[in-house]
Design a protein around this motif. Structure first.
Motif, PDB file in Angstrom:
ATOM      1  N   ARG A 235       0.823  -1.174  -0.233  1.00  0.00           N
ATOM      2  CA  ARG A 235      -0.030   0.060  -0.123  1.00  0.00           C
ATOM      3  C   ARG A 235       0.894   1.161   0.185  1.00  0.00           C
ATOM      4  O   ARG A 235       1.772   1.315   0.770  1.00  0.00           O
ATOM      5  CB  ARG A 235      -0.868   0.096   1.219  1.00  0.00           C
ATOM      6  N   GLN A 271      -7.157  -0.906  -2.797  1.00  0.00           N
ATOM      7  CA  GLN A 271      -6.568  -1.730  -2.146  1.00  0.00           C
ATOM      8  C   GLN A 271      -5.013  -1.497  -1.808  1.00  0.00           C
ATOM      9  O   GLN A 271      -4.248  -2.183  -1.353  1.00  0.00           O
ATOM     10  CB  GLN A 271      -6.610  -3.162  -2.639  1.00  0.00           C
ATOM     11  N   ARG A 272      -4.606  -0.309  -2.799  1.00  0.00           N
ATOM     12  CA  ARG A 272      -3.050  -0.020  -2.791  1.00  0.00           C
ATOM     13  C   ARG A 272      -2.708   1.163  -1.868  1.00  0.00           C
ATOM     14  O   ARG A 272      -1.887   1.684  -2.162  1.00  0.00           O
ATOM     15  CB  ARG A 272      -2.793   0.187  -4.482  1.00  0.00           C
ATOM     16  N   LEU A 273      -3.801   1.682  -1.458  1.00  0.00           N
ATOM     17  CA  LEU A 273      -3.321   3.337  -0.646  1.00  0.00           C
ATOM     18  C   LEU A 273      -3.951   3.074   0.921  1.00  0.00           C
ATOM     19  O   LEU A 273      -4.837   2.047   1.214  1.00  0.00           O
ATOM     20  CB  LEU A 273      -4.233   4.197  -1.169  1.00  0.00           C
ATOM     21  N   HIS A 274      -3.218   3.657   1.563  1.00  0.00           N
ATOM     22  CA  HIS A 274      -3.299   3.841   3.017  1.00  0.00           C
ATOM     23  C   HIS A 274      -3.474   5.357   3.420  1.00  0.00           C
ATOM     24  O   HIS A 274      -2.537   6.082   2.968  1.00  0.00           O
ATOM     25  CB  HIS A 274      -2.573   3.315   3.984  1.00  0.00           C
TER      26      HIS A 274
END
Length: 410
Positions: A235, A271-274
């Motif tokens: 992420r 689903q690839r970031l926070h």
């Protein structure tokens, strides 16, 4: 050259930080720069508090009471407008008398009255007014939003529905000041200059664009991968910050809507970031609506550390006169995503060092995030871009050039 900068505070608020940085930049460039404030928060020897605690309190309360009695007794709208009816008398202050150039910043909430500004203008010294929001171009408000009153005389102020005459009277006081006072205005972005030049109040005024400064040397672009927030592998960290995240102008709801659209239409990207947030929140329940993993840091002292752990800095704001969070994030190497209806367009170049939306549509902001996730910019290049345009020496030289031009006319 001796320069005195007048701003309500030396540390509280964006204009205060910008004014303090300008003071330091001018000193580093060889000028003798000092700062007069109502609310002194630092121990900087170049900063002096003016007035007395009792007198300052009286002027502040008197001005607020005048607004409160005319805004429908609304506490919610009490600090959305300023009338500049009260202020400290500074025309005889030694630092003002010794100065070659007088620079005004954010002078509201009983720092200076409009009549006090007129007395400064009458001293015969170059008077430069750095505008950090739209207040100089309106009757009483700092952000006109969708109101078109600034195209007239603010005769029907939505913030003063029962007493619009107060907005119009303040507009007329400003017009009198601008006509009779030799004032040169500085806008911190091209967007702000355009807004002012299109207003009926300031279309005849001299306005120069000089951005706010940043000490770029304090912002290291080297990424830190120690993962202090427990971000899941794979992420990328996206940062949004503000003094108050749920200030309506910051567009927090727009960011949440963009993340929801991302989760529904690009779940792989979501689903690839926070998300990492810093700044105060009046209503913490707003965090419950965020559809991706997030960390809320609250108030932070070390903003540089936050950005050095991040990949992307985002601004969903609709009314940024400049955009310090973008500048600081990019100085630490982050790729930028921002709405493009304010001063942010002076900072971010679309598809070169970030993504700039053409509307306030959350879907377009989400598309910007998708682009940034796939197009992280070179961190050192991001740092260098900011250094070239916004570093202390670059901004100081532009101010000194302006001051010298104004002095030559005297």
């Amino acid at each position: 050259m001796k320069v005195v900068i007048i701003n309500r505070s030396d540390a509280l608020g964006g204009a205060a930080i910008a004014s303090s940085r300008l003071c330091h930049a001018l000193c580093q460039a060889g000028a003798d720069a000092r700062m007069l404030v109502l609310d002194r928060r630092t121990d900087d020897v170049a900063v002096q508090a003016v007035g007395t605690p009792l007198g300052n309190r009286y002027r502040f309360l008197a001005e607020r009471l005048g607004i409160f009695l005319r805004n429908g007794f609304s506490r919610e709208r009490l600090f959305l407008i300023d009338t500049a009816t009260h202020g400290v008398e500074l025309s005889c202050h030694p630092w003002v008398r010794e100065a070659d150039v007088i620079v005004l910043g954010w002078i509201n909430q009983a720092m200076l009255s409009l009549e006090g500004v007129a007395r400064l203008a009458s001293l015969g010294k170059p008077l430069v007014w750095v505008m950090h929001d739209m207040w100089n171009a309106t009757g009483v408000c700092h952000h006109a939003e969708d109101c078109q009153g600034l195209n007239g005389q603010c005769e029907q102020c939505p913030l003063l529905p029962a007493c619009s005459w107060l907005a119009q009277r303040t507009w007329l006081r400003k017009m009198e000041l601008y006509k009779n006072g030799d004032i040169h205005f500085v806008a911190v972005s091209n967007w702000l200059r355009k807004v002012c030049q299109e207003s009926s109040l300031m279309r005849e005024c001299d306005i120069t664009v000089i951005p706010n400064a940043i000490d770029v040397a304090r912002f290291d672009p080297v990424f830190l991968d120690d993962n202090p927030w427990g971000v899941e592998p794979g992420r990328q960290v996206v940062v949004m910050g503000a003094a108050r995240l749920d200030d309506p102008g910051k567009g927090f709801d727009r960011l949440v809507a963009a993340l929801r659209w991302l989760a529904d239409h690009h779940p792989d990207a979501a689903q690839r970031l926070h998300l990492v947030l810093y700044g105060a929140l009046r209503d913490n329940s707003l965090l419950d609506s965020i559809p991706v993993p997030f960390t809320h840091l609250g108030y932070v002292d070390d903003i540089q550390s936050v950005y050095r752990h991040a990949h992307i800095v985002i601004s969903s704001s609709t009314r940024e006169s400049f955009g310090y969070t973008l500048v600081e994030g990019m100085a630490c190497g982050c790729t930028a995503v921002t709405t493009g209806l304010g001063g942010q367009t002076d900072i971010v170049s679309h598809l070169k060092n970030g993504y700039v939306t053409t509307s306030l549509d959350p879907e377009e902001l989400a598309e910007g995030l998708v682009w940034a996730l796939d197009n992280n910019r070179d961190r050192q290049a991001q740092h260098n871009w900011i250094a070239d345009k916004f570093d202390l020496p670059a901004v100081a030289s532009r101010h000194l050039e302006l001051y010298n031009q104004l002095l030559a006319r005297k």
